[in-house]
Structures are given as C-alpha cells and as structure tokens.
Design a protein around this motif. Structure first.
Motif, mmCIF file in Angstrom:
data_model
loop_
_atom_site.group_PDB
_atom_site.id
_atom_site.type_symbol
_atom_site.label_atom_id
_atom_site.label_comp_id
_atom_site.label_asym_id
_atom_site.label_seq_id
_atom_site.Cartn_x
_atom_site.Cartn_y
_atom_site.Cartn_z
ATOM 1 N N VAL A 78 0.693 -1.338 0.013
ATOM 2 C CA VAL A 78 -0.002 0.024 -0.060
ATOM 3 C C VAL A 78 0.927 1.374 0.082
ATOM 4 O O VAL A 78 1.869 1.284 0.683
ATOM 5 N N MET A 79 0.742 2.195 -1.093
ATOM 6 C CA MET A 79 1.582 3.125 -1.124
ATOM 7 C C MET A 79 0.776 4.534 -1.394
ATOM 8 O O MET A 79 -0.366 4.563 -2.269
ATOM 9 N N ILE A 80 1.478 5.614 -1.138
ATOM 10 C CA ILE A 80 0.816 6.951 -1.309
ATOM 11 C C ILE A 80 2.088 7.744 -1.948
ATOM 12 O O ILE A 80 3.132 7.432 -1.840
ATOM 13 N N SER A 81 1.449 8.795 -2.505
ATOM 14 C CA SER A 81 2.218 9.661 -3.341
ATOM 15 C C SER A 81 2.791 10.817 -2.265
ATOM 16 O O SER A 81 2.059 11.041 -1.324
ATOM 17 N N GLY A 82 3.903 11.279 -2.346
ATOM 18 C CA GLY A 82 4.450 12.544 -1.571
ATOM 19 C C GLY A 82 4.682 13.680 -2.060
ATOM 20 O O GLY A 82 4.377 13.691 -3.270
ATOM 21 N N ASN A 83 5.326 14.671 -1.370
ATOM 22 C CA ASN A 83 5.354 15.923 -1.999
ATOM 23 C C ASN A 83 6.209 15.856 -3.260
ATOM 24 O O ASN A 83 6.518 16.757 -4.008
ATOM 25 N N ALA A 87 1.503 13.106 -8.308
ATOM 26 C CA ALA A 87 0.405 11.879 -7.633
ATOM 27 C C ALA A 87 -0.387 11.327 -9.192
ATOM 28 O O ALA A 87 -0.675 10.220 -9.039
ATOM 29 N N ARG A 88 -0.556 12.059 -10.124
ATOM 30 C CA ARG A 88 -1.291 11.612 -11.085
ATOM 31 C C ARG A 88 -0.482 10.534 -11.999
ATOM 32 O O ARG A 88 -0.998 9.566 -12.374
ATOM 33 N N ARG A 89 0.792 10.657 -12.175
ATOM 34 C CA ARG A 89 1.671 9.759 -12.977
ATOM 35 C C ARG A 89 1.800 8.560 -11.950
ATOM 36 O O ARG A 89 1.708 7.566 -12.540
ATOM 37 N N LEU A 90 2.038 8.563 -10.546
ATOM 38 C CA LEU A 90 2.206 7.509 -9.730
ATOM 39 C C LEU A 90 1.011 6.686 -9.978
ATOM 40 O O LEU A 90 1.147 5.518 -9.751
ATOM 41 N N GLY A 91 -0.090 7.367 -9.885
ATOM 42 C CA GLY A 91 -1.354 6.489 -9.899
ATOM 43 C C GLY A 91 -2.011 6.195 -11.233
ATOM 44 O O GLY A 91 -2.866 5.225 -11.236
ATOM 45 N N VAL A 92 -1.254 6.228 -12.398
ATOM 46 C CA VAL A 92 -1.569 5.565 -13.756
ATOM 47 C C VAL A 92 -1.671 4.057 -13.399
ATOM 48 O O VAL A 92 -0.692 3.387 -12.984
ATOM 49 N N GLY A 93 -2.425 3.447 -13.788
ATOM 50 C CA GLY A 93 -2.764 2.004 -13.766
ATOM 51 C C GLY A 93 -3.201 1.352 -12.368
ATOM 52 O O GLY A 93 -2.981 0.193 -12.142
ATOM 53 N N ALA A 94 -3.356 2.214 -11.404
ATOM 54 C CA ALA A 94 -3.566 1.704 -10.116
ATOM 55 C C ALA A 94 -4.818 0.723 -9.894
ATOM 56 O O ALA A 94 -4.621 -0.182 -9.494
#
Length: 384
Positions: A78-83, A87-94
C-alpha cells in the motif's frame, strides 16, 4: 497483521555527485527479502517514492522490479504519493495493479476508501492520505483556510467517519505524508511551508490504531501509534548521525501495536569533519574516515591553496568542502545553512533581496507578489 513501514525512497536521487541507484537497488532487494523472511502481510510506503515528478527511466525500472518481486511473493503493498511525487503519474494503472495486491493511493478524494486486508481476527482498513497541497485540495475538503492542518484534519474526519460505519473490531491504519509537530527535520527534505503553516498536531491521527508517516528523513517515534520510518538512505550530510531503518509493525486482535526497528543496508558511512587543513591532514583520529563519504569544513583564517585536492589525497571519498573561518567572539560563527535553518522560502527570498538591494526594504506590494510567485510554483509542482 504484520506490516513493514517504510517511506521516502527518493528513487533517482544522488548524494552530491555520487549516484545512488545501486544503493537504492540493494535497499529494495533488502526490503523484499526482509518482507519474505519476516512473513510480512503488507508493505506500507508513506510517500516520496521518487525524487521528482518526472523520474529518470532507471528509477522507474527499480520501482517496477520491486513491485514485481512483492507481487510474486504474494505480499501486498500500500503506497501513497509524497510531495516529491507526481500523484497523477504515480497513480496511472492503479486499478489494474490492485488486482496484483499493489495499491497506489494517490487520489485525495478517495482518502476514505481503504484497502481492506484480512487476518484471523477480522478486517484491517488501510487508508491512504497522499501529500495534500492545501492550495490544490482546499475545495475538495471544503475548508476555509488553505492550511496543512485544515486539509489533513478534514481528510482524517472522513477516515474516522468511514471507520465508524464499519463492523466493530475493525482495525485501522493510515498512511500520511506530512510534517507532524515534534518531528526532527534534516536538510534534505523539501520545504512545504508555503500554503500555510507546515506542521500538523499529532492528535490529528487520533482514532486509528497506527499512523505510518512519511516526509521526515529521520526514523522517529512521536507516540507508540504514530511513527516516521525515515528514508532508507542518507540524502544529505545532515543525516550523518541517522540510523536508517524500517518499522516492523505487528497489530494484534485488539489493535495494540508492537514495533521493531530493522536496519537498512548502509552503502558507505557519512562523516562530517571540521578544523584547519593541516590538522585534518595529520590527525590520526580521522584515519577511519578514509572509507567514508566526507564533508569537510575548513576553519583556517585564510583560505588555503588547493584544499580539495589535498584533502582528497587523504579522504578519497570527499564529497563536500565548506569554509567557516575562525572568527572573533563578536562575529557570527554559524554556517550559511545554519543561518537559514527555521526560515521559510518567503523569508529566505526577502532576506536575499534585502542583501542585493541594500537600504531599500520590500514594501507590502512586493511581499505579496513574492508570496504569490512562491505559491504558484508550489501549486504547479504539486499538480505535475
């Protein structure tokens, strides 16, 4: 339920002129091997997976390799985005990755939609609060003031409301990327003070059984239930004294927490040395630092000739050289970094303008324009 809590990988980042991709690869292999050996149910990564919004390909490949190894081992993540992340790029394909047990929680609006994990005692709801830039999420959380405490408080209210609607005995874990009051900072964390006061109170996380925090690079315990894992590697010499580690967290049937600190691999120790050049070259007590990454501060009253070359002959891994000449008692002995510590971007910029424009202080209009410019940059970076 057993978790491995880590954060602030900053994949793609180096230390001065030294690339750290190999060290980051060794850490990720260590993380997966540890998760397998200690029979971890889920790995929690509390943000700043990458060092910048558009990471280099080599960093993305490291991340991909780690995710595939975790999925193959049947270990949830389970991972979240940081500053530092986009966030949008990291969340692609979630949604697709969730099917493999890899949960990328990067949408602030979904902070009250937990990942549900189950053990012999029932459900554990894992909530993700990605880094919340106040100027970007203020409307989503319907808060009047664009402040970190306001938006994070509103997000936690949503978490508690969702938890209250779940069956009795449901245990709750929250991941958050924030600066919590009482945490110790280092020089390698990006300032988040623009857009309102940076710190939020630890009581904001009341109501959950464990809060896995990210952002600060030093491993630290704020309460038994609220902890920072810190970064797995040192990214500045201000972290020379850090013990880099992860938290192995056991959550029992009642939600009681037992946490064990597990060390991370150290690619090369860091050392900070200070003194006159002649002393640094001759002092036998400094001999162990030949094998260390070194930051040297020279205190000679006058700058000596070729100090970098001369010091490098004794300390082959010298990375940084600073000068702090010995001064009289009436002079300010602090380094430039020390004089800046505790000041936000606005104050630093105002002081610089005052330095290059002596005798002419900023007026109210100029201060407002500067504040708007800093806020615009922060919002652009946060929404990248």
């Amino acid at each position: 339920m057993r978790f491995l809590h880590t954060s602030d990988w900053h994949l793609g980042r180096g230390l001065h002129r030294v690339p750290l991709l190999d060290a980051q690869r060794r850490f990720l292999d260590h993380l997966v091997d540890t998760a397998r050996a200690r029979q971890v149910d889920a790995v929690l990564v509390a943000g700043d997976i990458y060092d910048r919004a558009v990471p280099p390909l080599a960093a993305v490949e490291l991340f991909d390799h780690a995710l595939r190894r975790l999925a193959e081992a049947g270990i949830a993540a389970v991972m979240i985005s940081g500053n530092h992340d986009s966030a949008r790029r990291l969340g692609v394909g979630a949604p697709l990755m969730a099917g493999a047990g890899i949960h990328l929680l990067t949408d602030p609006a979904a902070c009250d939609r937990p990942v549900l994990l189950r053990d012999a005692y029932g459900d554990v709801a894992v909530y993700g609060l990605p880094y919340l830039e106040p100027a970007l999420v203020r409307e989503e959380f319907a808060v009047e003031a664009a402040r970190h405490s306001a938006v994070l408080g509103a997000a936690m209210d949503r978490v508690r409301a969702d938890l209250a609607a779940r069956p009795d005995g449901t245990r709750a874990v929250v991941l958050a990327h924030a600066f919590v009051t009482g945490g110790a900072t280092s020089d390698s964390e990006r300032d988040i003070t623009a857009g309102g006061a940076a710190s939020v109170p630890v009581t904001l996380f009341d109501g959950v059984h464990y809060a896995a925090l990210g952002h600060l690079h030093g491993c630290q315990t704020l309460t038994a239930r609220v902890r920072y894992s810190g970064s797995p590697l040192a990214y500045s010499f201000s972290e020379a004294a850090h013990r880099k580690s992860m938290w192995l967290v056991d959550l029992d049937a009642t939600g009681a927490v037992h946490a064990e600190r597990l060390d991370c691999p150290v690619p090369r120790p860091l050392a900070r040395i200070s003194g006159r050049l002649a002393d640094l070259l001759a002092d036998p007590a400094l001999e162990p630092h030949r094998a260390h990454w070194v930051e040297a501060t020279l205190t000679d009253p006058a700058r000596p000739a070729e100090p970098m070359a001369r010091l490098s002959a004794r300390f082959p891994h010298l990375l940084a050289l600073a000068f702090a000449p010995e001064r009289t008692a009436s002079e300010d002995r602090r380094s430039y970094a020390e004089r800046l510590r505790g000041r936000d971007d606005q104050r630093i910029a105002e002081d610089f303008i005052a330095h290059v424009r002596p005798g002419q202080e900023l007026d109210a209009r100029e201060r407002a324009e500067l504040r708007r410019a800093l806020e615009t940059v922060r919002v652009r970076e946060g929404g990248a």
